[in-house]
Enzyme design. Sequence first.
Site, PDB file in Angstrom:
ATOM      1  N   HIS A 134       6.098  -5.553  11.525  1.00 40.94           N
ATOM      2  CA  HIS A 134       5.568  -4.188  11.841  1.00 40.94           C
ATOM      3  C   HIS A 134       4.998  -3.782  13.276  1.00 40.94           C
ATOM      4  CE1 HIS A 134       2.524  -1.274  10.470  1.00 40.94           C
ATOM      5  NE2 HIS A 134       3.273  -0.993   9.512  1.00 40.94           N
ATOM      6  N   ASP A 160       5.868   4.172   5.654  1.00 46.06           N
ATOM      7  CA  ASP A 160       6.640   3.504   5.559  1.00 46.06           C
ATOM      8  C   ASP A 160       7.039   2.137   5.196  1.00 46.06           C
ATOM      9  OD1 ASP A 160       4.458   3.012   6.638  1.00 46.06           O
ATOM     10  OD2 ASP A 160       5.438   1.602   8.139  1.00 46.06           O
ATOM     11  N   HIS A 161       6.242   1.835   3.987  1.00 42.89           N
ATOM     12  CA  HIS A 161       6.612   1.226   3.004  1.00 42.89           C
ATOM     13  C   HIS A 161       7.130   1.205   1.620  1.00 42.89           C
ATOM     14  CE1 HIS A 161       3.894  -2.037   5.711  1.00 42.89           C
ATOM     15  NE2 HIS A 161       3.767  -0.433   5.944  1.00 42.89           N
ATOM     16  N   HIS A 218       1.191  -1.118   0.158  1.00 37.06           N
ATOM     17  CA  HIS A 218       0.090   0.044   0.269  1.00 37.06           C
ATOM     18  C   HIS A 218       0.627   1.007   0.158  1.00 37.06           C
ATOM     19  CE1 HIS A 218       0.976  -0.600   3.746  1.00 37.06           C
ATOM     20  NE2 HIS A 218       0.368   0.477   4.242  1.00 37.06           N
TER      21      HIS A 218
END
EC number: 3.1.26.11
Length: 322
Positions: free
Chosen positions: A268, A66-67, A62
Amino acid sequence: MEITFLGTSSGVPTRSRNVSSVALRLPQRGEVWLFDCGEGTQHQLLRSDVKASQITKIFITHMHGDHIYGLLGLIASCNLAGNRQPIQIYGPQELDNYLRSCAQYSHFKLPYGIRVNEISSGILYEDDEFTVDCRLLKHRIPAFGYCVVEKDRPGRFDIKKAVSLGIPPGPIYGELKQGKIIKLDDGRSIRGQDLCGKTEKGRKLIYCTDTIFCEEAVELAKDADILIHEATFAHQDSQLAFERLHSTSTMAAQVALGAKVKKLILTHFSPRYAPGNSLQLSDLLSEAKAIFPDTILARDFMTCSIPRHIEQNKSIKLKSIG
Protein backbone atom coordinates in the site's frame (compact mmCIF):
# COMPACT_ATOMS: atom_id res chain seq x y z
CA MET A 1 -1.00 -21.47 2.18
CA GLU A 2 0.23 -19.24 -0.63
CA ILE A 3 -0.14 -15.46 -0.90
CA THR A 4 -0.18 -13.54 -4.20
CA PHE A 5 -0.13 -9.74 -4.25
CA LEU A 6 -2.46 -8.44 -6.97
CA GLY A 7 -2.16 -4.75 -6.08
CA THR A 8 0.28 -2.89 -3.84
CA SER A 9 -0.33 0.82 -4.54
CA SER A 10 -2.38 3.19 -2.38
CA GLY A 11 -5.06 5.52 -3.71
CA VAL A 12 -4.41 5.18 -7.43
CA PRO A 13 -2.72 2.64 -9.67
CA THR A 14 0.70 3.29 -11.19
CA ARG A 15 2.40 1.80 -14.24
CA SER A 16 3.88 -0.99 -12.13
CA ARG A 17 1.41 -1.31 -9.25
CA ASN A 18 -2.34 -1.75 -9.12
CA VAL A 19 -4.46 -0.78 -6.12
CA SER A 20 -5.08 -3.06 -3.16
CA SER A 21 -5.81 -6.76 -3.44
CA VAL A 22 -4.18 -9.87 -2.00
CA ALA A 23 -5.10 -13.48 -2.80
CA LEU A 24 -4.65 -16.33 -0.33
CA ARG A 25 -4.55 -19.69 -2.09
CA LEU A 26 -5.46 -22.86 -0.22
CA PRO A 27 -4.52 -25.58 -2.73
CA GLN A 28 -5.60 -28.48 -0.51
CA ARG A 29 -9.15 -27.08 -0.61
CA GLY A 30 -9.05 -25.75 -4.17
CA GLU A 31 -10.04 -22.35 -2.80
CA VAL A 32 -8.90 -18.73 -3.09
CA TRP A 33 -9.69 -16.13 -0.44
CA LEU A 34 -9.38 -12.54 -1.62
CA PHE A 35 -8.53 -9.60 0.64
CA ASP A 36 -9.73 -6.28 -0.81
CA CYS A 37 -10.63 -5.81 -4.45
CA GLY A 38 -9.46 -2.51 -5.89
CA GLU A 39 -10.23 -1.36 -9.42
CA GLY A 40 -8.65 -3.63 -12.02
CA THR A 41 -8.30 -6.66 -9.75
CA GLN A 42 -9.90 -8.92 -12.34
CA HIS A 43 -7.24 -7.85 -14.87
CA GLN A 44 -4.54 -8.69 -12.33
CA LEU A 45 -6.09 -12.11 -11.81
CA LEU A 46 -5.86 -12.76 -15.55
CA ARG A 47 -2.15 -11.96 -15.46
CA SER A 48 -1.48 -14.21 -12.48
CA ASP A 49 -1.70 -17.91 -11.66
CA VAL A 50 -4.67 -17.28 -9.36
CA LYS A 51 -7.96 -18.67 -10.69
CA ALA A 52 -10.98 -16.42 -10.23
CA SER A 53 -13.18 -19.53 -10.48
CA GLN A 54 -11.74 -20.72 -7.16
CA ILE A 55 -12.66 -17.60 -5.18
CA THR A 56 -15.01 -18.61 -2.36
CA LYS A 57 -14.50 -15.74 0.09
CA ILE A 58 -13.73 -12.01 -0.22
CA PHE A 59 -12.75 -9.94 2.81
CA ILE A 60 -13.04 -6.15 2.46
CA THR A 61 -11.18 -3.97 4.95
CA HIS A 62 -13.10 -0.72 4.43
CA MET A 63 -15.16 1.31 1.99
CA HIS A 64 -12.55 3.51 0.30
CA GLY A 65 -12.59 3.13 -3.46
CA ASP A 66 -9.07 1.78 -3.93
CA HIS A 67 -10.19 -1.27 -1.92
CA ILE A 68 -13.67 -1.91 -3.40
CA TYR A 69 -14.04 -0.45 -6.92
CA GLY A 70 -13.14 -3.77 -8.55
CA LEU A 71 -15.60 -5.88 -6.60
CA LEU A 72 -18.75 -5.66 -8.71
CA GLY A 73 -16.77 -6.02 -11.94
CA LEU A 74 -15.15 -9.21 -10.65
CA ILE A 75 -18.52 -10.64 -9.58
CA ALA A 76 -20.06 -9.78 -12.96
CA SER A 77 -17.18 -11.36 -14.89
CA CYS A 78 -17.34 -14.53 -12.82
CA ASN A 79 -21.08 -14.70 -13.52
CA LEU A 80 -20.62 -14.20 -17.28
CA ALA A 81 -17.96 -16.94 -17.27
CA GLY A 82 -20.50 -19.35 -15.85
CA ASN A 83 -18.93 -19.56 -12.42
CA ARG A 84 -21.81 -20.55 -10.16
CA GLN A 85 -19.72 -21.17 -7.05
CA PRO A 86 -21.16 -19.35 -4.01
CA ILE A 87 -19.01 -16.48 -2.75
CA GLN A 88 -19.18 -15.23 0.82
CA ILE A 89 -18.22 -11.54 1.09
CA TYR A 90 -17.28 -10.01 4.44
CA GLY A 91 -16.98 -6.30 5.11
CA PRO A 92 -18.25 -3.14 6.83
CA GLN A 93 -21.89 -2.25 7.25
CA GLU A 94 -22.21 -0.19 4.06
CA LEU A 95 -20.85 -2.89 1.75
CA ASP A 96 -24.15 -4.64 1.03
CA ASN A 97 -25.92 -1.38 0.11
CA TYR A 98 -22.97 -0.35 -2.05
CA LEU A 99 -23.04 -3.57 -4.08
CA ARG A 100 -26.81 -3.53 -4.47
CA SER A 101 -26.80 0.11 -5.60
CA CYS A 102 -24.04 -0.52 -8.14
CA ALA A 103 -25.90 -3.55 -9.43
CA GLN A 104 -29.19 -1.65 -9.65
CA TYR A 105 -27.83 1.27 -11.66
CA SER A 106 -25.77 -0.92 -13.96
CA HIS A 107 -28.79 -3.18 -14.57
CA PHE A 108 -27.03 -6.24 -13.21
CA LYS A 109 -28.63 -8.84 -10.99
CA LEU A 110 -26.35 -10.12 -8.25
CA PRO A 111 -25.98 -13.89 -8.58
CA TYR A 112 -27.91 -16.02 -6.12
CA GLY A 113 -24.73 -17.39 -4.55
CA ILE A 114 -23.37 -13.99 -3.47
CA ARG A 115 -23.78 -13.40 0.25
CA VAL A 116 -22.62 -10.22 2.01
CA ASN A 117 -21.83 -10.54 5.72
CA GLU A 118 -21.56 -7.45 7.92
CA ILE A 119 -18.60 -7.75 10.28
CA SER A 120 -17.63 -6.50 13.71
CA SER A 121 -14.56 -7.20 15.83
CA GLY A 122 -14.21 -10.87 16.70
CA ILE A 123 -14.37 -14.25 14.96
CA LEU A 124 -16.37 -13.95 11.75
CA TYR A 125 -15.73 -17.37 10.19
CA GLU A 126 -14.72 -20.82 11.42
CA ASP A 127 -14.59 -24.32 9.97
CA ASP A 128 -12.66 -27.53 10.73
CA GLU A 129 -9.37 -26.07 9.43
CA PHE A 130 -9.43 -22.28 9.85
CA THR A 131 -10.74 -19.38 11.86
CA VAL A 132 -10.88 -15.81 10.55
CA ASP A 133 -10.81 -13.02 13.11
CA CYS A 134 -10.98 -9.25 12.60
CA ARG A 135 -10.30 -6.11 14.61
CA LEU A 136 -11.33 -2.50 14.08
CA LEU A 137 -8.20 -0.46 13.37
CA LYS A 138 -7.72 3.35 13.26
CA HIS A 139 -8.52 5.09 9.99
CA ARG A 140 -10.71 7.95 8.78
CA ILE A 141 -13.61 5.55 8.33
CA PRO A 142 -14.21 2.12 9.92
CA ALA A 143 -11.42 -0.18 8.70
CA PHE A 144 -10.75 -3.75 9.80
CA GLY A 145 -7.63 -5.87 10.00
CA TYR A 146 -7.98 -9.60 9.29
CA CYS A 147 -6.34 -12.59 10.94
CA VAL A 148 -6.42 -16.05 9.33
CA VAL A 149 -5.43 -18.84 11.71
CA GLU A 150 -4.97 -22.44 10.69
CA LYS A 151 -6.03 -24.84 13.43
CA ASP A 152 -3.41 -27.06 15.02
CA ARG A 153 -2.95 -30.46 13.38
CA PRO A 154 -2.63 -33.74 15.33
CA GLY A 155 0.89 -35.16 15.24
CA ARG A 156 1.88 -37.84 12.73
CA PHE A 157 0.09 -41.15 13.40
CA ASP A 158 2.49 -44.05 14.10
CA ILE A 159 0.99 -46.90 12.06
CA LYS A 160 3.80 -49.33 12.92
CA LYS A 161 3.20 -48.85 16.62
CA ALA A 162 -0.55 -49.35 16.14
CA VAL A 163 0.08 -52.62 14.30
CA SER A 164 2.52 -53.79 16.97
CA LEU A 165 -0.19 -53.22 19.57
CA GLY A 166 -2.53 -55.45 17.60
CA ILE A 167 -4.96 -52.66 16.71
CA PRO A 168 -6.91 -53.72 13.60
CA PRO A 169 -6.72 -51.27 10.68
CA GLY A 170 -9.84 -49.46 9.52
CA PRO A 171 -11.98 -46.50 10.65
CA ILE A 172 -10.58 -46.90 14.16
CA TYR A 173 -7.27 -45.47 12.92
CA GLY A 174 -9.02 -42.26 11.93
CA GLU A 175 -10.43 -41.87 15.43
CA LEU A 176 -7.05 -42.54 17.01
CA LYS A 177 -5.47 -39.90 14.72
CA GLN A 178 -7.92 -37.41 16.23
CA GLY A 179 -6.58 -38.24 19.69
CA LYS A 180 -9.68 -40.10 20.87
CA ILE A 181 -9.63 -42.92 23.42
CA ILE A 182 -10.77 -46.19 21.82
CA LYS A 183 -11.83 -49.36 23.59
CA LEU A 184 -10.87 -52.55 21.74
CA ASP A 185 -12.83 -55.80 21.64
CA ASP A 186 -10.29 -57.39 24.02
CA GLY A 187 -11.09 -54.76 26.64
CA ARG A 188 -7.99 -52.60 26.25
CA SER A 189 -8.36 -48.81 26.10
CA ILE A 190 -6.01 -47.07 23.67
CA ARG A 191 -5.30 -43.35 23.82
CA GLY A 192 -4.88 -41.83 20.39
CA GLN A 193 -2.43 -39.27 21.80
CA ASP A 194 -0.04 -42.11 22.63
CA LEU A 195 0.15 -43.05 18.96
CA CYS A 196 0.60 -39.54 17.57
CA GLY A 197 3.63 -37.30 17.44
CA LYS A 198 3.85 -33.74 18.68
CA THR A 199 0.92 -31.52 17.71
CA GLU A 200 1.73 -29.31 14.72
CA LYS A 201 0.90 -25.66 15.38
CA GLY A 202 -1.21 -23.98 12.71
CA ARG A 203 -0.04 -21.06 10.60
CA LYS A 204 -1.16 -17.45 11.05
CA LEU A 205 -1.54 -14.67 8.46
CA ILE A 206 -2.41 -11.03 9.20
CA TYR A 207 -3.63 -8.33 6.78
CA CYS A 208 -3.73 -4.75 8.13
CA THR A 209 -4.63 -1.80 5.91
CA ASP A 210 -5.62 1.08 6.13
CA THR A 211 -4.58 2.24 9.58
CA ILE A 212 -2.19 4.35 11.55
CA PHE A 213 -0.19 2.55 14.26
CA CYS A 214 -2.54 1.11 16.88
CA GLU A 215 -2.40 -1.48 19.65
CA GLU A 216 -5.31 -3.34 18.05
CA ALA A 217 -3.03 -4.27 15.14
CA VAL A 218 -0.32 -5.46 17.52
CA GLU A 219 -2.80 -7.62 19.40
CA LEU A 220 -4.25 -9.07 16.21
CA ALA A 221 -0.82 -9.95 14.84
CA LYS A 222 0.62 -11.69 17.91
CA ASP A 223 3.10 -14.42 16.87
CA ALA A 224 1.98 -14.41 13.24
CA ASP A 225 3.97 -16.14 10.52
CA ILE A 226 3.38 -13.23 8.13
CA LEU A 227 2.13 -9.73 8.79
CA ILE A 228 1.04 -7.84 5.68
CA HIS A 229 0.90 -4.20 6.77
CA GLU A 230 0.43 -0.95 4.94
CA ALA A 231 3.37 1.47 4.67
CA THR A 232 1.83 4.34 2.78
CA PHE A 233 4.43 6.90 3.85
CA ALA A 234 8.10 7.19 4.66
CA HIS A 235 9.09 8.15 8.20
CA GLN A 236 9.97 11.71 7.19
CA ASP A 237 6.40 12.13 5.92
CA SER A 238 4.92 11.07 9.25
CA GLN A 239 2.93 14.30 9.51
CA LEU A 240 0.98 13.23 6.41
CA ALA A 241 0.46 9.83 8.02
CA PHE A 242 -1.04 11.39 11.14
CA GLU A 243 -3.24 13.71 9.08
CA ARG A 244 -4.58 10.91 6.87
CA LEU A 245 -4.46 8.11 9.46
CA HIS A 246 -2.12 5.91 7.46
CA SER A 247 1.05 4.16 8.57
CA THR A 248 4.67 4.95 7.88
CA SER A 249 7.23 2.24 7.24
CA THR A 250 8.46 2.61 10.81
CA MET A 251 4.96 2.29 12.26
CA ALA A 252 4.47 -1.00 10.40
CA ALA A 253 7.82 -2.23 11.71
CA GLN A 254 6.83 -1.29 15.27
CA VAL A 255 3.65 -3.39 14.92
CA ALA A 256 5.73 -6.34 13.69
CA LEU A 257 8.24 -5.94 16.52
CA GLY A 258 5.58 -5.60 19.21
CA ALA A 259 3.64 -8.59 17.90
CA LYS A 260 6.78 -10.76 17.51
CA VAL A 261 5.84 -11.87 14.01
CA LYS A 262 8.18 -13.96 11.86
CA LYS A 263 8.09 -11.80 8.72
CA LEU A 264 6.74 -8.37 7.77
CA ILE A 265 5.64 -7.60 4.22
CA LEU A 266 5.04 -3.92 3.47
CA THR A 267 2.40 -2.86 0.93
CA HIS A 268 0.00 0.00 0.00
CA PHE A 269 2.71 2.45 -1.06
CA SER A 270 2.07 6.07 -1.97
CA PRO A 271 2.87 6.85 -5.64
CA ARG A 272 5.02 9.75 -4.36
CA TYR A 273 7.89 7.27 -3.93
CA ALA A 274 8.01 6.35 -7.61
CA PRO A 275 11.41 6.00 -9.35
CA GLY A 276 13.04 9.37 -9.94
CA ASN A 277 11.71 11.04 -6.80
CA SER A 278 13.93 12.05 -3.90
CA LEU A 279 12.60 9.24 -1.70
CA GLN A 280 12.35 5.70 -3.06
CA LEU A 281 10.64 2.58 -1.76
CA SER A 282 14.11 1.27 -0.93
CA ASP A 283 14.29 4.07 1.64
CA LEU A 284 11.06 2.85 3.24
CA LEU A 285 12.49 -0.65 3.37
CA SER A 286 15.68 0.56 5.06
CA GLU A 287 13.62 2.48 7.64
CA ALA A 288 11.55 -0.58 8.48
CA LYS A 289 14.51 -2.97 8.58
CA ALA A 290 16.26 -0.74 11.10
CA ILE A 291 13.45 -1.65 13.52
CA PHE A 292 12.39 -5.08 12.24
CA PRO A 293 15.09 -6.72 10.09
CA ASP A 294 12.94 -9.50 8.57
CA THR A 295 11.01 -7.08 6.36
CA ILE A 296 10.42 -7.13 2.60
CA LEU A 297 8.54 -4.95 0.12
CA ALA A 298 5.56 -6.41 -1.71
CA ARG A 299 5.33 -5.97 -5.45
CA ASP A 300 2.52 -6.86 -7.82
CA PHE A 301 2.45 -10.58 -8.66
CA MET A 302 4.90 -11.49 -5.92
CA THR A 303 3.93 -14.83 -4.41
CA CYS A 304 5.09 -16.27 -1.10
CA SER A 305 4.19 -19.54 0.58
CA ILE A 306 3.91 -20.16 4.30
CA PRO A 307 5.36 -23.61 5.04
CA ARG A 308 3.78 -25.83 7.65
CA HIS A 309 5.48 -25.67 11.03
CA ILE A 310 6.43 -29.33 10.80
CA GLU A 311 8.83 -28.27 8.04
CA GLN A 312 11.25 -26.65 10.46
CA ASN A 313 14.07 -26.33 7.93
CA LYS A 314 12.04 -24.43 5.37
CA SER A 315 11.59 -20.66 5.32
CA ILE A 316 8.94 -18.53 3.64
CA LYS A 317 9.51 -18.83 -0.11
CA LEU A 318 9.15 -15.94 -2.53
CA LYS A 319 8.67 -15.95 -6.28
CA SER A 320 7.36 -13.67 -9.00
CA ILE A 321 4.67 -14.50 -11.51
CA GLY A 322 3.07 -12.65 -14.38
